[in-house]
Design an enzyme around this catalytic site. Sequence first.
Site, PDB file in Angstrom:
ATOM      1  N   HIS A   1     -10.306  13.481  -0.482  1.00 50.03           N
ATOM      2  CA  HIS A   1      -9.685  14.584  -1.213  1.00 50.03           C
ATOM      3  C   HIS A   1     -10.302  15.891  -0.721  1.00 50.03           C
ATOM      4  CE1 HIS A   1      -8.149  11.955  -4.633  1.00 50.03           C
ATOM      5  NE2 HIS A   1      -9.080  11.164  -4.109  1.00 50.03           N
TER       6      HIS A   1
ATOM      7  N   HIS B   1      -9.179   7.311   1.943  1.00 46.98           N
ATOM      8  CA  HIS B   1      -8.691   8.694   1.980  1.00 46.98           C
ATOM      9  C   HIS B   1      -9.763   9.610   1.430  1.00 46.98           C
ATOM     10  CE1 HIS B   1      -7.713   7.016  -1.964  1.00 46.98           C
ATOM     11  NE2 HIS B   1      -7.881   8.246  -2.449  1.00 46.98           N
TER      12      HIS B   1
ATOM     13  N   THR C   1      -8.367   4.654  -6.833  1.00 43.88           N
ATOM     14  CA  THR C   1      -7.179   4.019  -7.414  1.00 43.88           C
ATOM     15  C   THR C   1      -6.199   3.548  -6.351  1.00 43.88           C
ATOM     16  OG1 THR C   1      -6.089   6.160  -7.666  1.00 43.88           O
ATOM     17  CG2 THR C   1      -7.321   5.335  -9.563  1.00 43.88           C
TER      18      THR C   1
ATOM     19  N   HIS D   1      -4.715   1.260   8.188  1.00 44.07           N
ATOM     20  CA  HIS D   1      -5.044   0.820   6.836  1.00 44.07           C
ATOM     21  C   HIS D   1      -6.474   0.288   6.807  1.00 44.07           C
ATOM     22  CE1 HIS D   1      -4.409  -0.706   2.731  1.00 44.07           C
ATOM     23  NE2 HIS D   1      -5.360  -1.554   3.128  1.00 44.07           N
TER      24      HIS D   1
ATOM     25  N   ASP E   1      -1.532  16.150  -2.704  1.00 44.87           N
ATOM     26  CA  ASP E   1      -1.658  15.140  -3.757  1.00 44.87           C
ATOM     27  C   ASP E   1      -0.523  15.330  -4.769  1.00 44.87           C
ATOM     28  OD1 ASP E   1      -4.307  13.321  -4.907  1.00 44.87           O
ATOM     29  OD2 ASP E   1      -2.655  13.753  -6.282  1.00 44.87           O
TER      30      ASP E   1
ATOM     31  N   CYS F   1       0.839  -1.209   0.000  1.00 45.89           N
ATOM     32  CA  CYS F   1       0.000   0.000   0.000  1.00 45.89           C
ATOM     33  C   CYS F   1       0.871   1.255   0.000  1.00 45.89           C
ATOM     34  CB  CYS F   1      -0.921  -0.018   1.212  1.00 45.89           C
ATOM     35  SG  CYS F   1      -1.850   1.500   1.386  1.00 45.89           S
TER      36      CYS F   1
ATOM     37  N   GLY G   1     -14.097   5.458  -8.739  1.00 44.67           N
ATOM     38  CA  GLY G   1     -12.853   6.079  -9.196  1.00 44.67           C
ATOM     39  C   GLY G   1     -11.700   5.926  -8.226  1.00 44.67           C
TER      40      GLY G   1
ATOM     41  N   CYS H   1       0.337   3.462   3.112  1.00 45.05           N
ATOM     42  CA  CYS H   1       1.001   2.919   4.308  1.00 45.05           C
ATOM     43  C   CYS H   1       2.498   3.243   4.252  1.00 45.05           C
ATOM     44  CB  CYS H   1       0.771   1.417   4.421  1.00 45.05           C
ATOM     45  SG  CYS H   1      -0.859   0.986   5.077  1.00 45.05           S
TER      46      CYS H   1
HETATM   47  P1  5GP Z   1      -8.151   7.957  -5.609  1.00 39.20           P
HETATM   48  O1  5GP Z   1      -8.115   7.906  -7.117  1.00 39.20           O
HETATM   49  O2  5GP Z   1      -7.844   6.591  -5.025  1.00 39.20           O
HETATM   50  O3  5GP Z   1      -9.411   8.547  -5.050  1.00 39.20           O
HETATM   51  O4  5GP Z   1      -7.017   8.951  -5.178  1.00 39.20           O
HETATM   52  C1  5GP Z   1      -5.674   8.589  -5.099  1.00 39.20           C
HETATM   53  C2  5GP Z   1      -4.885   9.867  -5.157  1.00 39.20           C
HETATM   54  O5  5GP Z   1      -3.590   9.591  -4.677  1.00 39.20           O
HETATM   55  C3  5GP Z   1      -4.738  10.451  -6.562  1.00 39.20           C
HETATM   56  O6  5GP Z   1      -5.272  11.763  -6.598  1.00 39.20           O
HETATM   57  C4  5GP Z   1      -3.230  10.423  -6.806  1.00 39.20           C
HETATM   58  O7  5GP Z   1      -2.764  11.559  -7.510  1.00 39.20           O
HETATM   59  C5  5GP Z   1      -2.667  10.360  -5.396  1.00 39.20           C
HETATM   60  N1  5GP Z   1      -1.391   9.688  -5.279  1.00 39.20           N
HETATM   61  C6  5GP Z   1      -1.041   8.497  -5.830  1.00 39.20           C
HETATM   62  N2  5GP Z   1       0.225   8.163  -5.494  1.00 39.20           N
HETATM   63  C7  5GP Z   1       0.680   9.183  -4.702  1.00 39.20           C
HETATM   64  C8  5GP Z   1       1.929   9.421  -4.038  1.00 39.20           C
HETATM   65  O8  5GP Z   1       2.879   8.641  -4.109  1.00 39.20           O
HETATM   66  N3  5GP Z   1       2.036  10.565  -3.320  1.00 39.20           N
HETATM   67  C9  5GP Z   1       0.993  11.457  -3.221  1.00 39.20           C
HETATM   68  N4  5GP Z   1       1.206  12.554  -2.484  1.00 39.20           N
HETATM   69  N5  5GP Z   1      -0.190  11.259  -3.833  1.00 39.20           N
HETATM   70  C10 5GP Z   1      -0.345  10.140  -4.565  1.00 39.20           C
HETATM   71 ZN    ZN Z   2      -2.507   1.322   3.523  1.00 39.78          ZN
END
Ligand code: 5GP
Ligand code: ZN
Length: 117
Positions: free
Chosen positions: A105, A103, A98, A49, A33, A7, A96, A10
């Site tokens: 936003h 988490h 990923t 987690h 982000d 993860c 959506g 994590c």
């Molecule tokens: P999700 O698509 O799961 O709602 O949001 C995941 C977010 O994590 C995305 O906006 C992506 O840009 C961000 N993200 C992915 N990998 C990293 C990382 O290594 N560092 C940071 N700060 N953000 C990340």
């Molecule tokens: Zn995690």
Amino acid sequence: MPDNNDCIFCKIIAGEIPSKIVFQDDLLIAIEDISPTAPVHILIIPREHIDSLNEVNHSHSEILSQIQIKAAVIAREMNIDQNGYRLVNNCGEWGGQTVMHLHYHLLGGRKMTWPAG
Ligand code: 5GP
Ligand code: ZN
């Protein structure tokens, strides 16, 4: 039990991957982000987690309430509170999501559109 060996969040929480931390306490970490979609794009992440919102139950009440309370604090600190902002959770594939670590936003600094795509 969720599998969190690979993860990314994590690893960020453990300090194994660098990030720009804007807030942290015993329960939560908030980071910028890596690929922002708004002038302010902060991720608010529980240290525990949890795969997604699908996994939460009453034992997570404190985490879930603190996420909203700290989102409001961070929004004030970043001066996006008066114009307004958006707090979003993406859950699962169709939502959506990923990164499979719960988490939220915090998005602001521009006018948001609705409905979301
Ligand atoms: P999700 O698509 O799961 O709602 O949001 C995941 C977010 O994590 C995305 O906006 C992506 O840009 C961000 N993200 C992915 N990998 C990293 C990382 O290594 N560092 C940071 N700060 N953000 C990340
Ligand atoms: Zn995690």
